[in-house]
Design a protein around this motif. Structure first.
Motif, mmCIF file in Angstrom:
data_model
loop_
_atom_site.group_PDB
_atom_site.id
_atom_site.type_symbol
_atom_site.label_atom_id
_atom_site.label_comp_id
_atom_site.label_asym_id
_atom_site.label_seq_id
_atom_site.Cartn_x
_atom_site.Cartn_y
_atom_site.Cartn_z
ATOM 1 N N GLY A 16 0.795 -1.220 0.000
ATOM 2 C CA GLY A 16 0.000 0.000 0.000
ATOM 3 C C GLY A 16 0.824 1.265 0.000
ATOM 4 N N ASN A 17 0.119 2.364 -0.209
ATOM 5 C CA ASN A 17 0.690 3.716 -0.179
ATOM 6 C C ASN A 17 -0.048 4.519 0.882
ATOM 7 O OD1 ASN A 17 1.966 6.182 -0.804
ATOM 8 N ND2 ASN A 17 0.450 6.666 -2.369
ATOM 9 N N LEU A 18 0.702 5.170 1.747
ATOM 10 C CA LEU A 18 0.122 5.910 2.867
ATOM 11 C C LEU A 18 0.134 7.425 2.668
ATOM 12 C CD1 LEU A 18 1.690 3.747 5.706
ATOM 13 C CD2 LEU A 18 -0.745 3.898 5.149
ATOM 14 N N HIS A 19 0.288 7.879 1.413
ATOM 15 C CA HIS A 19 0.360 9.335 1.179
ATOM 16 C C HIS A 19 0.001 9.612 -0.278
ATOM 17 C CE1 HIS A 19 3.058 13.184 1.874
ATOM 18 N NE2 HIS A 19 1.865 13.477 1.369
ATOM 19 N N ALA A 20 -1.241 10.069 -0.497
ATOM 20 C CA ALA A 20 -1.708 10.346 -1.857
ATOM 21 C C ALA A 20 -2.625 11.560 -1.864
ATOM 22 C CB ALA A 20 -2.456 9.134 -2.416
ATOM 23 N N VAL A 29 10.738 8.883 -4.343
ATOM 24 C CA VAL A 29 12.172 8.704 -4.593
ATOM 25 C C VAL A 29 12.895 8.512 -3.257
ATOM 26 C CG1 VAL A 29 14.258 9.721 -5.574
ATOM 27 C CG2 VAL A 29 12.046 10.058 -6.696
ATOM 28 N N TYR A 30 13.676 7.460 -3.165
ATOM 29 C CA TYR A 30 14.383 7.090 -1.940
ATOM 30 C C TYR A 30 15.358 8.182 -1.511
ATOM 31 C CZ TYR A 30 17.400 4.226 1.100
ATOM 32 O OH TYR A 30 18.137 3.713 2.143
ATOM 33 N N ASP A 88 3.620 9.968 -2.120
ATOM 34 C CA ASP A 88 3.189 11.367 -2.049
ATOM 35 C C ASP A 88 2.681 11.790 -3.428
ATOM 36 O OD1 ASP A 88 2.672 13.988 -1.338
ATOM 37 O OD2 ASP A 88 4.774 14.567 -1.157
ATOM 38 N N SER A 89 1.801 10.979 -3.994
ATOM 39 C CA SER A 89 1.429 11.150 -5.401
ATOM 40 C C SER A 89 0.553 12.376 -5.617
ATOM 41 C CB SER A 89 0.704 9.901 -5.909
ATOM 42 O OG SER A 89 -0.396 9.584 -5.082
ATOM 43 N N HIS A 123 4.103 9.912 -10.389
ATOM 44 C CA HIS A 123 4.348 9.534 -8.997
ATOM 45 C C HIS A 123 3.726 8.191 -8.624
ATOM 46 C CE1 HIS A 123 4.355 14.181 -8.201
ATOM 47 N NE2 HIS A 123 5.443 13.777 -8.837
ATOM 48 N N PHE A 124 2.689 7.780 -9.358
ATOM 49 C CA PHE A 124 1.943 6.586 -8.964
ATOM 50 C C PHE A 124 2.821 5.338 -9.056
ATOM 51 C CE2 PHE A 124 -1.414 9.521 -10.182
ATOM 52 C CZ PHE A 124 -2.394 9.291 -9.223
#
Length: 201
Positions: free
Chosen positions: A6-10, A127-128, A146-147, A152-153
């Motif tokens: 999952g992604n926690l920032h969109a 980006v790391y 942070d898309s 960014h996705f």
């Protein structure tokens, strides 16, 4: 138990994202994600924002959230909510160009102000950022997209060992029971001159 990605920032068009919320959710569902947190900016959302975040379904959980501007420091803090649990993330320290020492100071200040920071982002728009993936930062360190825009996705994610519930995911993050992942090239983007700060208008 399979890991959940999952992604926690969109972001969506509820603030400065380029796509409406249902399109954002559909994009991540098509990428095979198991959960997604919607975290639009607190100073741009409309009054019914929380009611307009769709519930998840059997294919993907949706965690309601918000990105708070902690104004005394001009520091963004992600707030992700479950049924009972809440996760607070110190967002993208790399974007501010701050040191590890200043990152830790901000964690202390914001926690003392009542927003207990549970995790720190080690990415900026997916980006790391290795400068923050260090032992001195003892909090769990997460990767997010942070898309805002299409590129960014799917750049970065977390994979949690957790029950398929909102609270289960948040508890796993707090406990550090997860791993981070990156799309091909996300770790090397800085070396290639990638536009790290291409996050919106």
């Amino acid at each position: 138990m399979p890991l959940l990605r999952g992604n926690l920032h969109a972001h969506t068009t509820f603030s400065d994202g380029r796509r409406p919320i249902r399109e954002v959710i559909a994009r991540y569902r098509d990428l095979g994600y198991d959960f997604l947190a919607i975290t639009d900016h607190d100073d741009r959302i409309h009054d019914d924002y929380w009611f307009d975040i769709p519930a998840g379904d059997e294919r993907m959980l949706v965690l309601p959230g918000i990105e708070i501007n902690y104004r005394p420091l001009s520091q963004h803090v992600g707030k992700v909510t479950g049924d009972r649990e809440t996760l607070h993330v110190l967002n993208h320290p790399a974007r501010y160009g701050i040191s590890v020492a200043e990152t830790l100071r901000r964690v202390r200040v914001i926690t003392q102000a009542g927003l207990a920071i549970d995790a720190v982002e080690i990415t900026d728009t997916g980006v790391y950022q290795p400068d923050y993936d260090v032992e001195e930062i003892t909090l769990p360190k997460i990767a997010t997209d942070d898309s805002h825009r299409d590129p960014h996705f799917g750049r970065a994610w977390v994979e949690v060992n957790a029950p398929r519930t909102l609270d289960g995911i948040i508890k796993a993050i707090k406990a550090g029971d997860f791993r981070v992942g990156f799309a091909a090239g996300a770790r090397a983007a800085e070396a290639r001159g990638f536009d790290l700060f291409d996050y919106g208008d």
